[in-house]
Scaffold this active site. Sequence first.
Site, PDB file in Angstrom:
ATOM      1  N   HIS A  31      45.265  48.370  38.699  1.00  0.00           N
ATOM      2  CA  HIS A  31      45.899  47.849  37.491  1.00  0.00           C
ATOM      3  C   HIS A  31      45.215  48.446  36.271  1.00  0.00           C
ATOM      4  CE1 HIS A  31      48.168  45.046  35.016  1.00  0.00           C
ATOM      5  NE2 HIS A  31      47.088  45.014  34.254  1.00  0.00           N
ATOM      6  N   SER A  41      45.851  36.377  33.343  1.00  0.00           N
ATOM      7  CA  SER A  41      47.208  36.913  33.436  1.00  0.00           C
ATOM      8  C   SER A  41      47.256  38.045  34.469  1.00  0.00           C
ATOM      9  CB  SER A  41      47.616  37.422  32.044  1.00  0.00           C
ATOM     10  OG  SER A  41      48.723  38.270  32.117  1.00  0.00           O
ATOM     11  N   ARG A  71      52.475  34.577  24.184  1.00  0.00           N
ATOM     12  CA  ARG A  71      51.287  35.176  23.551  1.00  0.00           C
ATOM     13  C   ARG A  71      51.670  36.389  22.731  1.00  0.00           C
ATOM     14  NH1 ARG A  71      48.290  36.853  28.431  1.00  0.00           N
ATOM     15  NH2 ARG A  71      46.836  37.794  26.980  1.00  0.00           N
ATOM     16  N   LYS A  81      48.596  37.679  38.826  1.00  0.00           N
ATOM     17  CA  LYS A  81      49.678  38.472  39.415  1.00  0.00           C
ATOM     18  C   LYS A  81      49.178  39.308  40.586  1.00  0.00           C
ATOM     19  CE  LYS A  81      50.578  39.802  35.252  1.00  0.00           C
ATOM     20  NZ  LYS A  81      50.989  40.281  33.953  1.00  0.00           N
ATOM     21  N   ASP A 112      52.643  32.883  34.207  1.00  0.00           N
ATOM     22  CA  ASP A 112      52.219  34.035  33.400  1.00  0.00           C
ATOM     23  C   ASP A 112      53.398  34.674  32.687  1.00  0.00           C
ATOM     24  OD1 ASP A 112      50.307  36.089  32.505  1.00  0.00           O
ATOM     25  OD2 ASP A 112      51.698  37.368  33.586  1.00  0.00           O
TER      26      ASP A 112
HETATM   27  N1  URA Z   1      48.449  42.892  30.955  1.00  0.00           N
HETATM   28  C1  URA Z   1      48.790  41.711  31.517  1.00  0.00           C
HETATM   29  O1  URA Z   1      49.408  41.656  32.574  1.00  0.00           O
HETATM   30  N2  URA Z   1      48.419  40.577  30.900  1.00  0.00           N
HETATM   31  C2  URA Z   1      47.726  40.573  29.747  1.00  0.00           C
HETATM   32  O2  URA Z   1      47.409  39.519  29.254  1.00  0.00           O
HETATM   33  C3  URA Z   1      47.387  41.812  29.149  1.00  0.00           C
HETATM   34  C4  URA Z   1      47.761  42.967  29.789  1.00  0.00           C
END
Ligand code: URA
Length: 427
Positions: free
Chosen positions: A86, A187, A172, A191, A165
């Site tokens: 990620h 967040s 946000r 995931k 999320d």
């Molecule tokens: N990427 C995400 O999935 N969440 C965040 O809060 C920031 C970047």
Amino acid sequence: MSGGFAAVDVIRAKRDGGVLSDPQIDWVVDAYTRGVVADEQMSALAMAILLNGMTGPEIARWTAAMIASGERLDLSAVDRPTVDKHSTGGVGDKITLPLTPLVAACGGAVPQLSGRGLGHTGGTLDKLESIPGWRAALSNDEFIAQLRDVGAVICAAGAGLAPADRKLYALRDVTGTVEAIPLIASSIMSKKIAEGTGALVLDVKVGSGAFMKSVDRARELARTMVELGGAHGVRTVALLTDMSTPLGLTIGNAVEVTESVEVLAGGGPADVVELTLALAQEMLAAAGLPDADPEAALRDGRAMDAWRSMIRAQGGDPDAPMPTAAEVEVVRADADGFVAEVDAYAMGVAAWRLGAGRARKEDPVSVPAGVVLHKRPGDPVRTGDPLYELRADDASRIPAARDDAARAVRIAPAAPARPPLVIERIG
Ligand code: URA
């Protein structure tokens, strides 16, 4: 009030610098997902978290509550070790495209659930949708079958994964609360843990084009995420990598796919190759495949074969020509010297203005729009040399991008010292 709590008490507790209890966290995340806690209440809580922070145990509980808001995929039917990557997001960051098939070609299975771009950072799904026929939406069964057969999937996260999320991130984005480390860490990790991967490598970007502008903040974010992964049984390591300048020579959608295919063919810009290999090595080690040789897989065509299978499995034609832009403006150097800077943020905004990104979630993106750099920081230039190209579908978009792009590039009499691409490893 519901379930023994009032949202306003939870907000006040965090506003006054308190520590939220486990039941408060479980309740507020669940109640927000169900629509019992209103957006304005969650906005106030998110701002209180941004201003006052959270303890390690609060972040861990918040993450667990976000995972529990939806399903957790079971990848046990996949017989290869699963490992994902990620990136916290950057400009010209197309690394997922060559990296996913490369790791699959070396024996890993990569369950990459990706997103779309918003603001100045690009989105992997938008880039792949440049390929005619390719589709981002897969059912859970299709996702698992492709992971077993090809070892590489890049697709959209299903609605059932961490729905808390999905809702909170959108909130946000419009309330100035994206940059809170506890909220970013929970967040991302909710995931990734919910998708079921066995191991995870995080590419935490630092610099003007990243959410984290300083190494200290990036390190704190990385450490928080590595701990969260470990606590949930996901082997997690992080690299802090430079995002002060765009990655590679292209920023956009189709142009980034073309550059990624060059890397898979054994060429491509040196920085994209270096980061792809550094992340591949980390992923393969985390997956228990430390002897795999990703450099060889790029050289001998195995990574390209995996790319072609991955694209075809999702309906795409890997041989289709990429669409070209109707309007191209070449910008040339107005002095002799060296390129001292190509600022990632300003170039990201320029590409966005050209149509490569979107202003609102529901906007379409332009497939051929973007910026193609002819020079990178450190390169010598002479007056009149091409510096970069602005590409768009529509000529009216070019003037708005000109100023941002011009601000991004600085020419100086001497070559600058460049920061290393991989700054630090945490894990
Ligand atoms: N990427 C995400 O999935 N969440 C965040 O809060 C920031 C970047």
